[in-house]
Design a protein around this motif. Sequence first.
Motif, PDB file in Angstrom:
ATOM      1  N   SER A 165       2.535   3.884  -3.629  1.00  0.00           N
ATOM      2  CA  SER A 165       2.243   5.319  -3.701  1.00  0.00           C
ATOM      3  C   SER A 165       3.487   6.162  -3.457  1.00  0.00           C
ATOM      4  CB  SER A 165       1.160   5.677  -2.664  1.00  0.00           C
ATOM      5  OG  SER A 165      -0.026   4.959  -2.905  1.00  0.00           O
ATOM      6  N   SER A 166       4.661   5.556  -3.588  1.00  0.00           N
ATOM      7  CA  SER A 166       5.917   6.253  -3.298  1.00  0.00           C
ATOM      8  C   SER A 166       6.723   6.513  -4.566  1.00  0.00           C
ATOM      9  CB  SER A 166       6.758   5.423  -2.321  1.00  0.00           C
ATOM     10  OG  SER A 166       8.054   5.960  -2.183  1.00  0.00           O
ATOM     11  N   ARG A 167       7.248   7.726  -4.689  1.00  0.00           N
ATOM     12  CA  ARG A 167       8.082   8.062  -5.850  1.00  0.00           C
ATOM     13  C   ARG A 167       9.404   7.307  -5.835  1.00  0.00           C
ATOM     14  NH1 ARG A 167      11.631  12.711  -4.511  1.00  0.00           N
ATOM     15  NH2 ARG A 167      11.279  13.269  -2.317  1.00  0.00           N
ATOM     16  N   GLN A 193      -2.724   7.899 -10.186  1.00  0.00           N
ATOM     17  CA  GLN A 193      -3.340   7.432  -8.941  1.00  0.00           C
ATOM     18  C   GLN A 193      -4.009   8.544  -8.151  1.00  0.00           C
ATOM     19  OE1 GLN A 193      -1.289   4.239  -6.524  1.00  0.00           O
ATOM     20  NE2 GLN A 193       0.419   4.994  -7.725  1.00  0.00           N
ATOM     21  N   LYS A 194      -3.614   9.778  -8.408  1.00  0.00           N
ATOM     22  CA  LYS A 194      -4.145  10.899  -7.623  1.00  0.00           C
ATOM     23  C   LYS A 194      -5.661  10.928  -7.699  1.00  0.00           C
ATOM     24  CE  LYS A 194      -0.262  14.112  -7.535  1.00  0.00           C
ATOM     25  NZ  LYS A 194       0.227  15.440  -7.919  1.00  0.00           N
ATOM     26  N   THR A 246       0.798  -1.566 -10.586  1.00  0.00           N
ATOM     27  CA  THR A 246       1.428  -0.411  -9.942  1.00  0.00           C
ATOM     28  C   THR A 246       2.877  -0.679  -9.588  1.00  0.00           C
ATOM     29  OG1 THR A 246      -0.726   0.197  -9.039  1.00  0.00           O
ATOM     30  CG2 THR A 246       1.195   1.252  -8.071  1.00  0.00           C
ATOM     31  N   GLN A 294       0.830  -1.203   0.000  1.00  0.00           N
ATOM     32  CA  GLN A 294       0.000   0.000   0.000  1.00  0.00           C
ATOM     33  C   GLN A 294       0.870   1.261   0.000  1.00  0.00           C
ATOM     34  OE1 GLN A 294      -3.682   0.061   0.146  1.00  0.00           O
ATOM     35  NE2 GLN A 294      -3.054  -1.899  -0.670  1.00  0.00           N
ATOM     36  N   LYS A 307      -5.896   4.891  -1.974  1.00  0.00           N
ATOM     37  CA  LYS A 307      -4.849   3.886  -1.891  1.00  0.00           C
ATOM     38  C   LYS A 307      -5.047   2.814  -2.945  1.00  0.00           C
ATOM     39  CE  LYS A 307      -3.730   4.366   2.986  1.00  0.00           C
ATOM     40  NZ  LYS A 307      -3.618   3.668   4.277  1.00  0.00           N
ATOM     41  N   ILE A 308      -3.935   2.208  -3.374  1.00  0.00           N
ATOM     42  CA  ILE A 308      -4.027   1.144  -4.361  1.00  0.00           C
ATOM     43  C   ILE A 308      -4.623  -0.090  -3.713  1.00  0.00           C
ATOM     44  CG2 ILE A 308      -2.053   1.985  -5.663  1.00  0.00           C
ATOM     45  CD1 ILE A 308      -0.426  -0.305  -4.423  1.00  0.00           C
ATOM     46  N   GLU A 317       0.460   9.269   6.961  1.00  0.00           N
ATOM     47  CA  GLU A 317       1.713   9.426   6.207  1.00  0.00           C
ATOM     48  C   GLU A 317       2.766  10.178   7.007  1.00  0.00           C
ATOM     49  OE1 GLU A 317       1.070  11.111   2.402  1.00  0.00           O
ATOM     50  OE2 GLU A 317      -0.186   9.473   1.682  1.00  0.00           O
ATOM     51  N   LEU A 365       2.079   7.664 -10.655  1.00  0.00           N
ATOM     52  CA  LEU A 365       1.624   8.324  -9.426  1.00  0.00           C
ATOM     53  C   LEU A 365       0.587   9.391  -9.747  1.00  0.00           C
ATOM     54  CD1 LEU A 365       4.951   8.722  -7.394  1.00  0.00           C
ATOM     55  CD2 LEU A 365       3.065   7.137  -6.952  1.00  0.00           C
TER      56      LEU A 365
END
Length: 342
Positions: free
Chosen positions: A38-40, A51-52, A67, A34, A56-57, A311, A48
């Motif tokens: 969502s991390s660069r 996904q905005k 992803t 998860q 959450k995926i 986060e 990314l």
Amino acid sequence: MPKVSLPQLPLSGLFAVAKPSGPTSMSVVNDIKQLVGSSRLFVEAEKLEEQKGKGKIPKRGRRARETVKIGQGGTLDPLADGVLVVGIGKGTKRLNEFLDCVKEYRTTALLGCETDSYDGEGVRVRVAPWRHVTREAVEGMLDKFRGEIQQTPPIFSALKMDGRPLYEYARKGIPLPRPIEPRKVTVHSLEIVDWKGSDHGFRWPEKEFTAEEKKAMEKALESVEENPVVKDEPESQPTDVPPAAFVLSMKVSGGTYVRSIVHDLGHALGSAAHVVTLTRSRQGRFALEPTEDDDKGCVPWDVFSKAGESEGEVDAEGWTEWEREVLDRLEIVDGAKPQAAV
């Protein structure tokens, strides 16, 4: 914290998490996914952006797979804690090397009871005398389990024989077509590091085999063993004192069943035994307590669990706490390792 110079993002790599006792390895990996998804650090900027606004995926399904790739290099049972190696991106192609590598464990054995799973989460199969077992007796028996040994997997396991899981033979009373094939494994070291005696809080499982279940197990074994008998042999004098427990430390080859060592040791001592705690302290170069120059430590699980709830703040370089913790321990597969800037 020092600045970190990274190769081009996103990264692929390997790191280890200190898995807690309780959750499955798969649930731990899914929870990390998860965050990773969502991390660069690990996902391309374009993905990314897509996904905005979508939240959450998902943990499962096609979109989750697209992803980011993630996997683990050797499952730990829910009871077990310790080193769980995680691969991301191209790092997943390197996970196989951790299946056959040398591993180190620390386990607590509880005497007097055998369970179907060989650990405290199973069902009580039989009980046996234990008060005659001393620390000296255990130490004297350990040499039998050191070096290259033949180890027979548990009958209550998912290993298949003629297309049928072994546990199905045992539960349904179906005779085994042939003996369970032993495996050659290597126990590089095996020591008793703590004799707890009865000074502990461990207890045998409350749930136990019925007479019918014992008969079914005997039926499954009768084709490969002479007159197999599964019955309780309790202490002649009942006592309120908890059965003795002791802690073993071992270094073993890949494929070794720690629970089987404890189970077989109990039999060799004229008793029975099962695992009540199990910690994997090392898997290859990843360790809970690094001791060598090239060792890698583990990311504490609470770092991920806290990040899953919130986060949190980012540092001066824009990294969250969990990303920084992973970066500090990451073995990058695609590109050079990160170097601290002067």
